[in-house]
Motif scaffolding. Sequence first.
Motif, PDB file in Angstrom:
ATOM      1  N   LEU A 130       0.851  -1.192   0.000  1.00 27.51           N
ATOM      2  CA  LEU A 130       0.000   0.000   0.000  1.00 27.51           C
ATOM      3  C   LEU A 130       0.883   1.237   0.000  1.00 27.51           C
ATOM      4  N   THR A 131       0.399   2.303  -0.612  1.00 27.99           N
ATOM      5  CA  THR A 131       1.106   3.588  -0.587  1.00 27.99           C
ATOM      6  C   THR A 131       0.301   4.670   0.123  1.00 27.99           C
ATOM      7  N   GLU A 132      -0.966   4.383   0.423  1.00 27.69           N
ATOM      8  CA  GLU A 132      -1.810   5.305   1.170  1.00 27.69           C
ATOM      9  C   GLU A 132      -2.828   4.513   1.978  1.00 27.69           C
ATOM     10  N   VAL A 133      -3.451   5.178   2.951  1.00 28.72           N
ATOM     11  CA  VAL A 133      -4.418   4.501   3.811  1.00 28.72           C
ATOM     12  C   VAL A 133      -5.581   5.451   4.093  1.00 28.72           C
ATOM     13  N   ALA A 134      -6.787   4.902   4.133  1.00 32.91           N
ATOM     14  CA  ALA A 134      -7.983   5.692   4.429  1.00 32.91           C
ATOM     15  C   ALA A 134      -8.158   5.793   5.937  1.00 32.91           C
ATOM     16  N   ILE A 135      -8.270   7.007   6.439  1.00 34.16           N
ATOM     17  CA  ILE A 135      -8.404   7.233   7.881  1.00 34.16           C
ATOM     18  C   ILE A 135      -9.650   8.070   8.164  1.00 34.16           C
ATOM     19  N   ALA A 136     -10.016   8.115   9.440  1.00 36.46           N
ATOM     20  CA  ALA A 136     -11.117   8.969   9.899  1.00 36.46           C
ATOM     21  C   ALA A 136     -10.647   9.707  11.140  1.00 36.46           C
ATOM     22  N   CYS A 137     -10.981  11.008  11.214  1.00 33.38           N
ATOM     23  CA  CYS A 137     -10.588  11.811  12.362  1.00 33.38           C
ATOM     24  C   CYS A 137     -11.278  13.164  12.290  1.00 33.38           C
ATOM     25  N   LEU A 138     -11.162  13.937  13.357  1.00 33.14           N
ATOM     26  CA  LEU A 138     -11.622  15.321  13.313  1.00 33.14           C
ATOM     27  C   LEU A 138     -10.631  16.130  12.476  1.00 33.14           C
ATOM     28  N   PRO A 139     -11.098  17.191  11.828  1.00 33.19           N
ATOM     29  CA  PRO A 139     -10.192  17.981  10.983  1.00 33.19           C
ATOM     30  C   PRO A 139      -8.924  18.434  11.702  1.00 33.19           C
ATOM     31  N   GLY A 140      -9.057  18.766  12.977  1.00 32.02           N
ATOM     32  CA  GLY A 140      -7.889  19.234  13.716  1.00 32.02           C
ATOM     33  C   GLY A 140      -6.844  18.170  13.964  1.00 32.02           C
ATOM     34  N   ASP A 141      -7.221  16.899  13.776  1.00 30.20           N
ATOM     35  CA  ASP A 141      -6.281  15.795  14.002  1.00 30.20           C
ATOM     36  C   ASP A 141      -5.749  15.206  12.700  1.00 30.20           C
ATOM     37  N   LEU A 142      -6.113  15.782  11.567  1.00 25.77           N
ATOM     38  CA  LEU A 142      -5.724  15.211  10.283  1.00 25.77           C
ATOM     39  C   LEU A 142      -4.206  15.294  10.077  1.00 25.77           C
TER      40      LEU A 142
END
Length: 222
Positions: A130-142
């Motif tokens: 993999l070269t990238e990963v899908a994540i979830a977070c609040l904008p301030g934690d991106l």
Amino acid sequence: MSDQKLTATGRKDEGKGASRRLRRAGRIPAIIYGGSAEPQSIQLEQEKTWVASQKEWFYSSIIDLDVEGKVEKVLLRDMQRHPYKQIIMHLDFQRVNQNEAIRMSVPLHFVNGDTSPAGKAADVVIMHELTEVAIACLPGDLPLNIEVDLSTLALGDTIHLSNLVLPKGVEIPQLKLGSDHDVAVVVARHGRVEAEETAEGDEAAAEAPKAESKDASEGEEK
């Protein structure tokens, strides 16, 4: 998180004809949507935006988009490029709510591979699955990226998604779907095994046309 800035101006003319005129004038038609405000048609300078598009942050960071003095925090959601010219045809930006979680694909940065046991071995190949990963977070934690430390990687080792060290407040939604979705990120294997598998694949591909040709000639004889 690393905020970056782009500058734009509003536009009233819409449609294919108006967009073509903008591009001829060195501008990029774009739109901002989402949030509580109405979608807004804007335009950006082609040259400066193209330079920015060569940077990693352009695709994985929250951008401060200055539209005639009004700054909105946005994410790039779509970019249309010309098929062969270095021209951006259109951009879509989504407004960001600082209190709502977002989903983004961020790049993986592999570090210490050269100094790892696998990296020092002449007959070992480090494969980045993999070269990238899908994540979830609040904008301030991106985060701008996710770092993958390969310092202890040895022959036969596999680093999975669940092994990644994530920044505070960041999660990988895919891992909630079960162990079958905990896919490999990095694999260290013998170089000669990789070469043998590649050679076998090439031989199989070479044999296929010969078999088809033989079948065809037999058909003609009948």
